[in-house]
Design a protein around this motif. Sequence first.
Motif, PDB file in Angstrom:
ATOM      1  N   VAL A   1       0.688  -1.501   0.322  1.00  0.00           N
ATOM      2  CA  VAL A   1       0.105   0.265  -0.080  1.00  0.00           C
ATOM      3  C   VAL A   1       0.589   1.203  -0.217  1.00  0.00           C
ATOM      4  O   VAL A   1       0.216   2.067  -0.620  1.00  0.00           O
ATOM      5  CB  VAL A   1      -1.166   0.140   1.013  1.00  0.00           C
ATOM      6  N   VAL A   2       1.551   1.348   0.951  1.00  0.00           N
ATOM      7  CA  VAL A   2       2.599   2.668   0.798  1.00  0.00           C
ATOM      8  C   VAL A   2       3.525   2.705  -0.491  1.00  0.00           C
ATOM      9  O   VAL A   2       3.293   3.823  -0.694  1.00  0.00           O
ATOM     10  CB  VAL A   2       3.607   2.077   1.988  1.00  0.00           C
ATOM     11  N   ARG A   3       3.692   1.878  -1.068  1.00  0.00           N
ATOM     12  CA  ARG A   3       5.029   1.955  -2.468  1.00  0.00           C
ATOM     13  C   ARG A   3       3.916   2.709  -3.260  1.00  0.00           C
ATOM     14  O   ARG A   3       4.059   3.056  -4.323  1.00  0.00           O
ATOM     15  CB  ARG A   3       5.429   0.312  -2.529  1.00  0.00           C
ATOM     16  N   ASN A   4       2.735   2.239  -2.729  1.00  0.00           N
ATOM     17  CA  ASN A   4       1.554   2.221  -4.572  1.00  0.00           C
ATOM     18  C   ASN A   4       0.813   3.899  -4.170  1.00  0.00           C
ATOM     19  O   ASN A   4       0.275   3.984  -4.599  1.00  0.00           O
ATOM     20  CB  ASN A   4       1.031   1.183  -4.761  1.00  0.00           C
ATOM     21  N   SER A   5       1.491   4.387  -2.956  1.00  0.00           N
ATOM     22  CA  SER A   5       0.759   5.754  -2.216  1.00  0.00           C
ATOM     23  C   SER A   5       1.128   6.915  -2.495  1.00  0.00           C
ATOM     24  O   SER A   5       2.725   7.117  -1.722  1.00  0.00           O
ATOM     25  CB  SER A   5      -0.074   5.204  -1.097  1.00  0.00           C
ATOM     26  N   ASN A   6       0.942   7.117  -3.504  1.00  0.00           N
ATOM     27  CA  ASN A   6       1.507   8.850  -3.689  1.00  0.00           C
ATOM     28  C   ASN A   6       0.740  10.513  -3.850  1.00  0.00           C
ATOM     29  O   ASN A   6       1.721  11.254  -4.088  1.00  0.00           O
ATOM     30  CB  ASN A   6       1.925   8.946  -5.264  1.00  0.00           C
TER      31      ASN A   6
ATOM     32  N   LYS B   1      -6.693  15.741   5.828  1.00  0.00           N
ATOM     33  CA  LYS B   1      -6.029  16.599   7.383  1.00  0.00           C
ATOM     34  C   LYS B   1      -6.988  17.554   7.859  1.00  0.00           C
ATOM     35  O   LYS B   1      -7.090  17.829   8.634  1.00  0.00           O
ATOM     36  CB  LYS B   1      -4.954  16.912   6.444  1.00  0.00           C
ATOM     37  N   ASP B   2      -7.500  17.997   6.459  1.00  0.00           N
ATOM     38  CA  ASP B   2      -8.576  19.347   6.847  1.00  0.00           C
ATOM     39  C   ASP B   2     -10.195  18.931   7.177  1.00  0.00           C
ATOM     40  O   ASP B   2     -10.226  19.447   8.346  1.00  0.00           O
ATOM     41  CB  ASP B   2      -9.358  19.747   5.469  1.00  0.00           C
ATOM     42  N   TYR B   3     -10.452  17.659   7.306  1.00  0.00           N
ATOM     43  CA  TYR B   3     -11.833  17.067   7.484  1.00  0.00           C
ATOM     44  C   TYR B   3     -11.385  16.270   8.535  1.00  0.00           C
ATOM     45  O   TYR B   3     -12.131  16.726  10.243  1.00  0.00           O
ATOM     46  CB  TYR B   3     -12.535  16.746   6.387  1.00  0.00           C
ATOM     47  N   PHE B   4     -10.475  15.363   8.775  1.00  0.00           N
ATOM     48  CA  PHE B   4     -10.013  14.902   9.925  1.00  0.00           C
ATOM     49  C   PHE B   4      -8.976  14.568  11.041  1.00  0.00           C
ATOM     50  O   PHE B   4      -8.527  14.110  12.067  1.00  0.00           O
ATOM     51  CB  PHE B   4     -10.526  13.013   9.927  1.00  0.00           C
ATOM     52  N   GLY B   5      -8.203  15.593  10.527  1.00  0.00           N
ATOM     53  CA  GLY B   5      -6.848  15.715  11.132  1.00  0.00           C
ATOM     54  C   GLY B   5      -5.722  14.496  11.094  1.00  0.00           C
ATOM     55  O   GLY B   5      -4.684  14.564  12.339  1.00  0.00           O
ATOM     56  N   CYS B   6      -5.764  13.727  10.103  1.00  0.00           N
ATOM     57  CA  CYS B   6      -5.196  12.875  10.043  1.00  0.00           C
ATOM     58  C   CYS B   6      -4.665  12.421   8.592  1.00  0.00           C
ATOM     59  O   CYS B   6      -4.651  13.018   7.590  1.00  0.00           O
ATOM     60  CB  CYS B   6      -6.076  11.424  10.706  1.00  0.00           C
ATOM     61  N   THR B   7      -3.862  11.428   8.609  1.00  0.00           N
ATOM     62  CA  THR B   7      -2.990  11.154   7.376  1.00  0.00           C
ATOM     63  C   THR B   7      -3.514   9.446   7.106  1.00  0.00           C
ATOM     64  O   THR B   7      -3.593   8.401   7.989  1.00  0.00           O
ATOM     65  CB  THR B   7      -1.685  10.837   7.044  1.00  0.00           C
ATOM     66  N   LEU B   8      -3.890   8.882   5.568  1.00  0.00           N
ATOM     67  CA  LEU B   8      -3.551   8.267   5.398  1.00  0.00           C
ATOM     68  C   LEU B   8      -2.786   7.053   4.003  1.00  0.00           C
ATOM     69  O   LEU B   8      -2.773   8.350   3.202  1.00  0.00           O
ATOM     70  CB  LEU B   8      -5.226   6.946   5.388  1.00  0.00           C
ATOM     71  N   LYS B   9      -2.911   6.269   3.755  1.00  0.00           N
ATOM     72  CA  LYS B   9      -1.410   5.729   2.509  1.00  0.00           C
ATOM     73  C   LYS B   9      -2.580   5.052   1.703  1.00  0.00           C
ATOM     74  O   LYS B   9      -2.976   4.691   2.260  1.00  0.00           O
ATOM     75  CB  LYS B   9      -0.364   4.834   2.568  1.00  0.00           C
ATOM     76  N   ILE B  10      -3.116   5.869   0.904  1.00  0.00           N
ATOM     77  CA  ILE B  10      -4.387   5.405  -0.158  1.00  0.00           C
ATOM     78  C   ILE B  10      -3.810   5.614  -1.880  1.00  0.00           C
ATOM     79  O   ILE B  10      -3.240   6.149  -2.501  1.00  0.00           O
ATOM     80  CB  ILE B  10      -5.425   6.633  -0.214  1.00  0.00           C
ATOM     81  N   PRO B  11      -3.346   4.398  -2.024  1.00  0.00           N
ATOM     82  CA  PRO B  11      -3.080   3.767  -3.285  1.00  0.00           C
ATOM     83  C   PRO B  11      -3.764   4.664  -4.045  1.00  0.00           C
ATOM     84  O   PRO B  11      -4.646   5.137  -4.237  1.00  0.00           O
ATOM     85  CB  PRO B  11      -2.948   1.815  -3.413  1.00  0.00           C
ATOM     86  N   ASP B  12      -2.961   5.205  -5.476  1.00  0.00           N
ATOM     87  CA  ASP B  12      -2.998   6.326  -6.092  1.00  0.00           C
ATOM     88  C   ASP B  12      -4.406   5.026  -6.823  1.00  0.00           C
ATOM     89  O   ASP B  12      -5.488   6.212  -7.801  1.00  0.00           O
ATOM     90  CB  ASP B  12      -1.625   6.031  -7.423  1.00  0.00           C
ATOM     91  N   ALA B  13      -4.672   4.342  -7.160  1.00  0.00           N
ATOM     92  CA  ALA B  13      -5.833   4.300  -8.081  1.00  0.00           C
ATOM     93  C   ALA B  13      -7.106   4.010  -7.272  1.00  0.00           C
ATOM     94  O   ALA B  13      -8.186   4.055  -7.828  1.00  0.00           O
ATOM     95  CB  ALA B  13      -5.529   1.709  -8.002  1.00  0.00           C
TER      96      ALA B  13
END
Length: 331
Positions: A156-161, A168-180
């Motif tokens: 997941v991390v490799r495919n998330s750019n 961050k604006d809505y929930f004050g967090c980050t996620l690694k979400i793949p580009d697909a």
Amino acid sequence: MKHTVFYLLIIVGFIIGCTKESKTATVNLNKSFGNRNEIVLVIDDSLWIGKLGDSIRHKLAQPVAGSTDTEPQFDLVQIDPKIFTTRAKNARNIVLFSTNTVHEFLLQKSVNATPQNYFFLRAQNTSDLLKLFNTRADSIISVFKSSELNEQMHEVVRNSNQDLHELKDYFGCTLKIPDAYHLQVKNEFPFLWYQKDLSSGSLNLVLYEFSIAEIENESGSIEQHLLQARNYIGKEFLHTAKDSGYIVTDPAKNVTITKEKMQELPVYKIIGSWETANDYLKGPFVCYAIRDEYYKRYLFIEGYINNPFKNKRDQLLEIEAIIKTINFNEH
């Protein structure tokens, strides 16, 4: 005294030398192989078709929790020890069964390849081997599940750019979400819905929140309020292409809620199957409701698998891997 110091230096140098050799050996290991959630079982053919084989299949190939299809949690590949080749020894997940004079349960990491989980189960006879496996099966399952999730997180991390500033604006967090995945719906509720298109359906990742006071109050249990919150979101935002169709979860239909921790925060993990009101779609889901005292909220992150007539186990793992990459930067 000089002789003592001299010998100590020799010993220290020997220890350092051995440590370097050990590290070098690990670096030089081949990369392990194997499909996601696949286990290689090295066991004699005669044992595989007997009671021990039945128990192994019952424990390791039990249906995936929450799935609407009968799909095993692991794919099992049985190999007789006589044909356990060098290539097969490079599999990522291996369990070796043998009858021996030694009674032993052992896990070794990266024996022939890396990453690798290599379990050794040895007992004096078949009966003792069966007892040993039944006693240790949950531990084996736990290690393999954790390892497969970890490998999926790396992918997941490799495919998330993507720069997902809305998280961050809505929930004050980050996620690694793949580009697909693309942002399907954004609402000030707050609510975000990301979707990955498949040839036969879609993977759906949803985030929203409710205040702690809405989930924890005297009008019902926390578990009841968590499910009510999910159904509210389904009716408000998770609509299907069919007119008046939306996602619902029936708490009476195979829904499991357990307590965990994530980023040191209390979490309710909910797994089960979803269906649609006024439509025919259905599938499995996984939901993490994170109790966040900092923002006085429950942050819901959940994934819905819509992939009719296809296996969904590995897609559930992908969604869970994405969820586990969460990071609260502001905390």
